[in-house]
Design an enzyme around this catalytic site. Structure first.
Site, PDB file in Angstrom:
ATOM      1  N   PHE A  37       0.873  -1.165   0.000  1.00  0.00           N
ATOM      2  CA  PHE A  37       0.000   0.000   0.000  1.00  0.00           C
ATOM      3  C   PHE A  37       0.915   1.221   0.000  1.00  0.00           C
ATOM      4  O   PHE A  37       1.900   1.263   0.741  1.00  0.00           O
ATOM      5  CB  PHE A  37      -0.907   0.000   1.239  1.00  0.00           C
ATOM      6  CG  PHE A  37      -1.896   1.122   1.226  1.00  0.00           C
ATOM      7  CD1 PHE A  37      -3.039   1.048   0.439  1.00  0.00           C
ATOM      8  CD2 PHE A  37      -1.688   2.270   1.964  1.00  0.00           C
ATOM      9  CE1 PHE A  37      -3.955   2.097   0.393  1.00  0.00           C
ATOM     10  CE2 PHE A  37      -2.598   3.318   1.923  1.00  0.00           C
ATOM     11  CZ  PHE A  37      -3.738   3.234   1.144  1.00  0.00           C
ATOM     12  N   ARG A  87     -12.759  -4.417  -6.275  1.00  0.00           N
ATOM     13  CA  ARG A  87     -12.502  -5.103  -5.001  1.00  0.00           C
ATOM     14  C   ARG A  87     -13.811  -5.425  -4.301  1.00  0.00           C
ATOM     15  O   ARG A  87     -14.680  -4.545  -4.155  1.00  0.00           O
ATOM     16  CB  ARG A  87     -11.701  -4.202  -4.059  1.00  0.00           C
ATOM     17  CG  ARG A  87     -10.277  -3.979  -4.426  1.00  0.00           C
ATOM     18  CD  ARG A  87      -9.441  -3.531  -3.222  1.00  0.00           C
ATOM     19  NE  ARG A  87     -10.105  -2.495  -2.416  1.00  0.00           N
ATOM     20  CZ  ARG A  87      -9.565  -1.963  -1.321  1.00  0.00           C
ATOM     21  NH1 ARG A  87      -8.377  -2.365  -0.896  1.00  0.00           N
ATOM     22  NH2 ARG A  87     -10.207  -1.028  -0.653  1.00  0.00           N
ATOM     23  N   TYR A 108     -10.351   0.381  11.081  1.00  0.00           N
ATOM     24  CA  TYR A 108     -11.624   0.778  10.467  1.00  0.00           C
ATOM     25  C   TYR A 108     -12.066  -0.158   9.352  1.00  0.00           C
ATOM     26  O   TYR A 108     -13.067   0.102   8.705  1.00  0.00           O
ATOM     27  CB  TYR A 108     -11.565   2.230   9.962  1.00  0.00           C
ATOM     28  CG  TYR A 108     -10.347   2.644   9.188  1.00  0.00           C
ATOM     29  CD1 TYR A 108     -10.176   2.269   7.862  1.00  0.00           C
ATOM     30  CD2 TYR A 108      -9.367   3.417   9.791  1.00  0.00           C
ATOM     31  CE1 TYR A 108      -9.062   2.660   7.156  1.00  0.00           C
ATOM     32  CE2 TYR A 108      -8.235   3.805   9.085  1.00  0.00           C
ATOM     33  CZ  TYR A 108      -8.090   3.433   7.767  1.00  0.00           C
ATOM     34  OH  TYR A 108      -6.972   3.823   7.068  1.00  0.00           O
TER      35      TYR A 108
END
Lengths: 410, 410
Positions: B136, B379, B230
């Site tokens: 990422f 995704r 989250y």
């Protein structure tokens, strides 16, 4: 004596144009019966009345129903800049210079490293980071790490001696605008000009001044500033802090925390880092949206409020508190660590006595909430948006009662 | 065909022991009428039903009425460690090794600098920070800054080539447990052992694995790990991240962000820095209490949940999704970027097609919420706590409809 001061308080409250702002906060009826006198807004500001409803909407609707779409459709993604622009006028900054997020400590790291790099740092023989010796501890600790990681060393200097300490080796200067312990206000224009004369960028920590007095960052050409939002800005416990970067410095700001939120094209998800322009460059990771939007709502209490009027009331409150303490407390029992001169006073009064810890416990038990800072300081913060003169008189009266009843330590 | 798969979905849902957990979330009735199928829990987890009431109490009572006293009396001060200890069992960590706070990016900085210092760094001729080339983006950007500030350089390496790249010059290794784009799961035990064989400490980014599959940090003797809360942990938008430091590494952990919250005696307010023992050493500034306590409440959905059962359901869901997509979507229209082998699959399915952005807009318009990652990835995240098999069948069916109706780009 007590009656005369109570009458004076009533008159000052009646004349106070900011008095009506108290209704914007969730506070008990002022100074009646057992209602608390909250003089700790310099540690945690009171709850603005509009926050609970707004936060409930954010949770139930924006997170609960909109979910991922809220990043765009509810404006979550741009909240750090939007909140920054709401803080900006309170600290004398134009739009696009302030971004909210992270803690004050993390922002001190960004700013001090940014300042060292701006100065040229050790490669330009600038290898000293000057920090005011009376700093709030975290600033000193973080400045130490920033110095270590940029090849500099930290030098702790009494603020009065900063002028002498500045020179060709100064890579950055970090100063607290108001001393957290004594409430002393430092000369931001003068110290900033001295740093600039030495060719050094400066970082101001505004934790104890923002929202209590005018700051004038743009006017005085401060390079970097940081601050929290949970004191005089009433943003809530541990609410996001902020970073100010002067507009013409932004293109050269080289952040040590180049997280994806500061990328020019964050959703491009490229492996190479290209920093965004403007205040956004101060962002790091995904912002804490619940705390951020509570802060945004809290800042609405400032709508239509003139920071000059806030400063005038702040000085009137601290003057009146000192007058009441002088009248009620026997001489010699307390000493005042806060300067008498208005130009050197923030929005708190720090009183010293050997048994300060015990005295503060007695005050809190009687509904007057300030705080204790070791070893011997009673701190009383005055928030002009919700503190009145009757509150102030009552606090001094209760202080005198506690001092009369509490045995002196040792 | 569609009927057979719908019947299979109904049977799988009926047999699913985790199905009842869906009631712990504020979600529409599953797979009926126009209810959304939310397959973006790998970006933002759904709202746990108990959060709104708890957060309202924190705001109105703990902040609004208790105010400053809540730091002690409502347990605010110790929340980062308490929340860390709630996350710990989900990632295979004992108590006292995890602390919540800051963003993932900031924690990557702490961990990578901490790892370089642990290795001895350039002074021990260890000057390479290896980062998985498919990381990422923020991990790579932050690792670059950490390397620059510790005298190292970053080397991006395909995860399959890490074994060859490791060596005596390796100062630290940073790997994403699950690739955010493809959903590929990397071999944590094997890569960790290889790093250790080269004498290098390792940092794992668990953003896309924590809460979806067992991690086993203690068991595999991982030095550092970071992650957000989250996604599969459902802590809320931008909820505080966490840092894991292996117990025997903690005394040597030398944080680059030594804020006052990590001090052995934070309220002593001393000018010298003495780090606290244990996970607390990973703290920096004042924690974001509103977000932190929302996260603490959100973690209650894990009470009594076995992460092994979550993993089993996750694999069953992604298997079934692939089965349905195979059945409904004409061959050649999509390619699957997620490995077929269970040992190499996280809890998401990434499907590639040239017009992925347009397809995802069509899906969202029809109530199937996944997300698009440039240049060509659809995704779909599967959260076993609240995603069912009927949801999964419906998502594949709607995907086929959208693909049939949307003209192929170019």
């Amino acid at each position: 004596m007590s009656e005369a001061l109570a009458a004076k308080a009533a008159r000052l409250d009646a004349e106070d144009e900011l008095a009506k702002l108290r209704d914007r906060f969730a506070l008990e009826t002022p100074s009646e019966g057992n209602a608390a006198v909250y003089l700790d807004g310099n540690s945690l500001g009171a709850l603005p009345r509009n926050v609970p409803e707004r936060l409930a909407e954010v949770v139930a609707h924006e997170w609960g129903r909109m979910r991922i779409r809220s990043w765009e459709e509810s404006g979550w993604w741009t909240a750090p800049e939007r909140v920054g622009d709401r803080i900006a006028p309170l600290i004398g900054a134009g739009p696009g210079r302030v971004v909210a997020g992270d803690s004050t400590s993390v922002n001190v790291f960004k700013a001090v490293v940014g300042a060292v790099r701006l100065s040229g740092g050790p490669e330009q023989d600038r290898d000293e980071v000057l920090v005011d010796a009376t700093t709030f501890p975290t600033d000193g600790y973080i400045a130490g790490s920033a110095a270590r990681m940029t090849g500099c060393r930290v030098r702790a200097v009494e603020p009065a001696a900063l002028g002498e300490a500045l020179g060709g080796r100064t890579a950055a200067v970090l100063v607290n605008h108001v001393d957290y312990r004594t409430g002393r206000l430092y000369d931001l224009p003068g110290i900033t000009a001295a740093a600039h004369a030495a060719g050094a960028p400066i970082v101001w920590d505004l934790c104890h001044s923002a929202g209590a007095l005018p700051v004038g960052l743009d006017e005085h050409r401060v390079e970097f500033a940081v601050g929290c939002t949970y004191k005089y800005l009433n943003g809530g416990p541990g609410a996001p802090a902020y970073l100010y970067v002067r507009e013409d410095v932004q293109p050269a700001f080289d952040s040590p925390l180049p997280g994806w939120n500061s990328h020019a094209d964050p959703f491009g998800m490229t492996s190479g880092y290209t920093p965004a322009d403007g205040a956004v460059r101060g962002r790091v990771g995904t912002p804490d949206i619940l705390s951020m939007l509570a802060l945004e709502a809290a800042l609405e209490v400032w709508d239509g409020v003139d920071i000059g009027a806030v400063r005038a009331k702040s000085l009137a409150l601290t003057d009146f508190f000192l007058e009441c303490v002088d009248a009620y407390v026997p001489g010699g029992r307390l000493s005042c660590a806060t300067p008498a001169a208005h130009a050197e006073r923030g929005s708190q009064i720090a009183l010293r006595c050997d048994d300060a810890g015990e005295v503060m416990r007695g005050l809190v038990a009687r509904g007057v909430v300030g705080d204790f800072r070791p070893p011997d300081v009673l701190r009383f913060g005055f928030t002009p948006l919700y503190t009145g003169f009757a509150d102030t008189e009552r606090a001094a009266r209760v202080l005198a009662d506690v001092l009369a009843g509490v045995p002196v330590a040792r």
